[in-house]
Scaffold this active site. Sequence first.
Site, short mmCIF file in Angstrom:
data_model
loop_
_atom_site.label_atom_id
_atom_site.label_comp_id
_atom_site.label_asym_id
_atom_site.label_seq_id
_atom_site.Cartn_x
_atom_site.Cartn_y
_atom_site.Cartn_z
N GLY A 49 0.88 -1.26 0.02
CA GLY A 49 -0.08 -0.04 -0.08
C GLY A 49 0.93 1.34 0.05
CD1 TRP A 51 4.54 2.78 -4.90
CD2 TRP A 51 3.58 2.81 -6.94
NE1 TRP A 51 5.55 2.56 -5.89
CE2 TRP A 51 5.10 2.48 -7.10
CE3 TRP A 51 2.91 2.66 -8.26
CZ2 TRP A 51 5.60 2.48 -8.46
CZ3 TRP A 51 3.61 2.59 -9.50
CH2 TRP A 51 5.02 2.51 -9.61
CG ASP A 69 -1.85 -6.84 -4.78
OD1 ASP A 69 -0.80 -6.02 -4.97
OD2 ASP A 69 -1.65 -7.95 -4.63
CG ASP A 88 -5.93 -11.60 -11.76
OD1 ASP A 88 -5.82 -10.47 -12.48
OD2 ASP A 88 -5.49 -12.86 -12.10
CG ASP A 108 5.30 -1.31 -7.92
OD1 ASP A 108 6.25 -1.56 -8.61
OD2 ASP A 108 5.73 -1.10 -6.70
CE LYS A 148 7.69 -3.94 -10.24
NZ LYS A 148 7.78 -3.97 -8.77
#
Length: 223
Positions: A49, A51, A69, A88, A108, A148
């Site tokens: 958490g 970010w 997440d 998901d 990320d 990312k």
Amino acid sequence: MRDVQDHWFRQAKREGYRSRAAFKLTEIDDKKKVLSKGDRVLDCGAAPGSWCQVAARRVGPRGSVVGVDLKSIDSSGLPPNVTLLEADLREIELESIGGTMFDVVLSDMAPDTTGDHFGDHHRSIRLCNELLDRAHIWLRPGGNLVMKVFEGEAYRDLLDRAGSMFSKAKGFKPVASRGESVEMFVICAGQLSAAERDQDGGGPTEAEQIAPPRPKPGPGWSS
Ligand SMILES: C[S@@+](CC[C@H](N)C(=O)[O-])C[C@H]1O[C@@H](n2cnc3c(N)ncnc32)[C@H](O)[C@@H]1O
């Protein structure tokens, strides 16, 4: 390398962040200006958490952050403008995350690493492409996206694809990432509208008429 990682870990503890990843988003936003006050932000791969913590502070109380997440995220101590969803990313619909397009999408997300660099790279690339597949549904025209990726042979193709969907797409490696050699962030500014993507015409979609494009990328893009 361990010393570098320990430095960021200690710094995160001192500043009340849940992980040292906070400093990566902080640097990305300081240099590239992806977040603005009042933005609605979708944070993909948000656990634990940090970010969400950084984004919530930067968009301020008029803005909001939805963190998604596979793992559950502890909501205690997070600002009230953060909403969490355990899911998901590839299976959620816009309705389950507020029903309105976002101004910024952050990712990320990373696959569980196996030590097989080739396989890890391709799994990471697949996650990024799955995010880009959904960008026109989740992100409003003119919106920004940060994702990312683990660098490797397919990185250039990913950058090219992002470049065809946004006004600008560039790779960026924050200082706090230096200990993680293959990790890179693709910073995409100004998602193109359907009309801009499709030179042959075809007017704006209904969603695009509701959400007018943002101004083109600002000064953070010169570096
Ligand atoms: C490096 S961590 C994110 C750290 C986070 N940005 C922070 O600052 O606390 C990567 C996360 O991506 C999540 N992830 C990977 N694949 C995902 C998927 N398909 N959907 C949602 N989350 C996913 C993992 O569960 C993991 O928690």
